[in-house]
Scaffold this active site. Structure first.
Site, short mmCIF file in Angstrom:
data_model
loop_
_atom_site.label_atom_id
_atom_site.label_comp_id
_atom_site.label_asym_id
_atom_site.label_seq_id
_atom_site.Cartn_x
_atom_site.Cartn_y
_atom_site.Cartn_z
N LEU A 37 34.56 112.88 -64.59
CA LEU A 37 35.90 112.50 -64.14
C LEU A 37 36.21 113.32 -62.89
O LEU A 37 35.88 114.51 -62.84
CB LEU A 37 36.94 112.79 -65.23
CG LEU A 37 36.84 111.95 -66.50
CD1 LEU A 37 37.89 112.39 -67.51
CD2 LEU A 37 37.01 110.47 -66.18
N GLU A 44 46.03 114.31 -70.49
CA GLU A 44 45.60 112.91 -70.35
C GLU A 44 44.41 112.66 -71.28
O GLU A 44 44.31 111.60 -71.91
CB GLU A 44 45.24 112.66 -68.89
CG GLU A 44 45.44 111.21 -68.44
CD GLU A 44 44.31 110.30 -68.87
OE1 GLU A 44 44.58 109.12 -69.19
OE2 GLU A 44 43.15 110.76 -68.92
N1 LIG Z 1 38.57 107.47 -65.32
C1 LIG Z 1 38.20 106.89 -66.44
O1 LIG Z 1 39.05 106.50 -67.26
C2 LIG Z 1 36.75 106.67 -66.72
C3 LIG Z 1 36.34 105.94 -67.85
C4 LIG Z 1 34.97 105.74 -68.05
C5 LIG Z 1 34.04 106.25 -67.16
N2 LIG Z 1 34.49 106.96 -66.08
C6 LIG Z 1 33.53 107.48 -65.08
O2 LIG Z 1 32.78 106.37 -64.59
C7 LIG Z 1 31.44 106.79 -64.32
C8 LIG Z 1 30.47 105.98 -65.17
O3 LIG Z 1 30.74 104.59 -65.02
P1 LIG Z 1 29.73 103.57 -64.32
O4 LIG Z 1 30.51 102.37 -63.93
O5 LIG Z 1 28.97 104.30 -63.26
O6 LIG Z 1 28.67 103.25 -65.47
P2 LIG Z 1 28.78 102.58 -66.93
O7 LIG Z 1 29.44 101.26 -66.88
O8 LIG Z 1 29.29 103.56 -67.91
O9 LIG Z 1 27.24 102.40 -67.22
C9 LIG Z 1 26.50 101.46 -66.51
C10 LIG Z 1 25.35 101.03 -67.36
O10 LIG Z 1 25.84 100.51 -68.60
C11 LIG Z 1 25.08 99.38 -68.98
N3 LIG Z 1 25.95 98.21 -68.94
C12 LIG Z 1 27.11 98.06 -68.24
N4 LIG Z 1 27.64 96.85 -68.51
C13 LIG Z 1 26.82 96.25 -69.38
C14 LIG Z 1 26.83 94.99 -70.02
N5 LIG Z 1 27.82 94.11 -69.85
N6 LIG Z 1 25.82 94.68 -70.85
C15 LIG Z 1 24.80 95.56 -71.06
N7 LIG Z 1 24.73 96.76 -70.48
C16 LIG Z 1 25.73 97.10 -69.66
C17 LIG Z 1 23.93 99.29 -68.01
O11 LIG Z 1 22.94 100.13 -68.57
P3 LIG Z 1 21.36 99.87 -68.39
O12 LIG Z 1 21.08 100.13 -66.94
O13 LIG Z 1 20.74 100.86 -69.32
O14 LIG Z 1 21.12 98.42 -68.78
C18 LIG Z 1 24.51 99.91 -66.76
O15 LIG Z 1 23.54 100.41 -65.87
C19 LIG Z 1 31.41 108.28 -64.63
O16 LIG Z 1 31.67 109.03 -63.46
C20 LIG Z 1 32.54 108.45 -65.64
O17 LIG Z 1 33.03 109.79 -65.65
C21 LIG Z 1 35.80 107.18 -65.85
#
Ligand SMILES: NC(=O)c1ccc[n+]([C@@H]2O[C@H](COP(=O)([O-])OP(=O)(O)OC[C@H]3O[C@@H](n4cnc5c(N)ncnc54)[C@H](OP(=O)(O)O)[C@@H]3O)[C@@H](O)[C@H]2O)c1
Length: 197
Positions: A37, A44
């Site tokens: 984050l 929060e």
């Molecule tokens: N501010 C907030 O409230 C909040 C909330 C959540 C996360 N975050 C931040 O967001 C970042 C991570 O998020 P991100 O968007 O980079 O990654 P993510 O969505 O958590 O992960 C992406 C991976 O998830 C899998 N995936 C995503 N959608 C899918 C689907 N529909 N079906 C199957 N697999 C799926 C895939 O894995 P595979 O490649 O293994 O297939 C994809 O490469 C971090 O920095 C975290 O701290 C912030």
């Protein structure tokens, strides 16, 4: 934006299981940086934990659905998230790579169809990241977005997708604190949006 009063928990006339999203977004639409984050807001995080755990029926539990990266973003000693059924979406992970109490599905819809079979789940929460939020907001299964608006810009590499126009801000959740919150000099606000179509 006008606020309307609606029901507290997901309601559907069909048996389709619905979900809520929960996300904290900064002014430049960011949600993450380098797998973490971009900010440190203890209250929060407590709100996230309380909201995703709270339920009316203590015999049931809630589920949290997240992408692979979000799961590994949770500090090792805090994952899987306590008191909730953790569900990870990935097309590359094997179930053997995850703790035995974490479910793995290759798509959001497959995860929802499995959870729908259980009568032990009260509320399903979509907890990120970017692509999962985008798919979730477009889905007819989406009930609400619990959005924390952080009124500050942060350096980010992961962003929240545009919120579709069929979401309207609502009141009706007495457990969501109202008004501007402040922590470490950062101002933020809890908003609840509901899908109208
Ligand atoms: N501010 C907030 O409230 C909040 C909330 C959540 C996360 N975050 C931040 O967001 C970042 C991570 O998020 P991100 O968007 O980079 O990654 P993510 O969505 O958590 O992960 C992406 C991976 O998830 C899998 N995936 C995503 N959608 C899918 C689907 N529909 N079906 C199957 N697999 C799926 C895939 O894995 P595979 O490649 O293994 O297939 C994809 O490469 C971090 O920095 C975290 O701290 C912030």
């Amino acid at each position: 934006m006008g606020k309307i009063l609606t029901s507290l928990f997901p309601f559907s006339t069909s048996k389709m299981l619905k979900f809520n999203l929960i996300v904290a977004v900064c002014e430049n639409s960011g949600i993450g940086l380098k797998g973490e984050l971009p900010w440190r807001l203890r209250s929060e995080l407590k709100y996230f934990s309380y909201t995703t755990r709270r339920r009316e029926n203590p015999k049931k539990q809630n589920a949290v659905i997240m992408g692979r990266k979000t799961f590994y973003c949770i500090p090792e000693n805090k994952r899987p998230l306590l008191g909730r059924l953790n569900v990870v979406l990935s097309r590359t992970l094997k179930a053997s790579e995850l703790p035995t109490n974490v479910l793995l599905y290759p798509s959001l819809e497959e995860a929802m169809q499995q959870l729908e079979q259980s009568d032990q789940i009260e509320t399903v929460w979509i907890v990120g990241g970017s692509a999962v939020y985008k798919e979730a907001m477009a889905s007819q299964r989406c009930h609400r977005i619990y959005l924390t608006k952080i009124y500050k810009d942060f350096d980010c590499d992961t962003f929240f997708p545009a919120i579709p126009l069929d979401f309207v801000e609502v009141i009706g959740d007495p457990e969501t604190p109202q008004g501007i919150q402040e922590e470490e000099g950062i101002r933020y606000e809890y908003i609840v949006l509901e899908k109208m179509s």
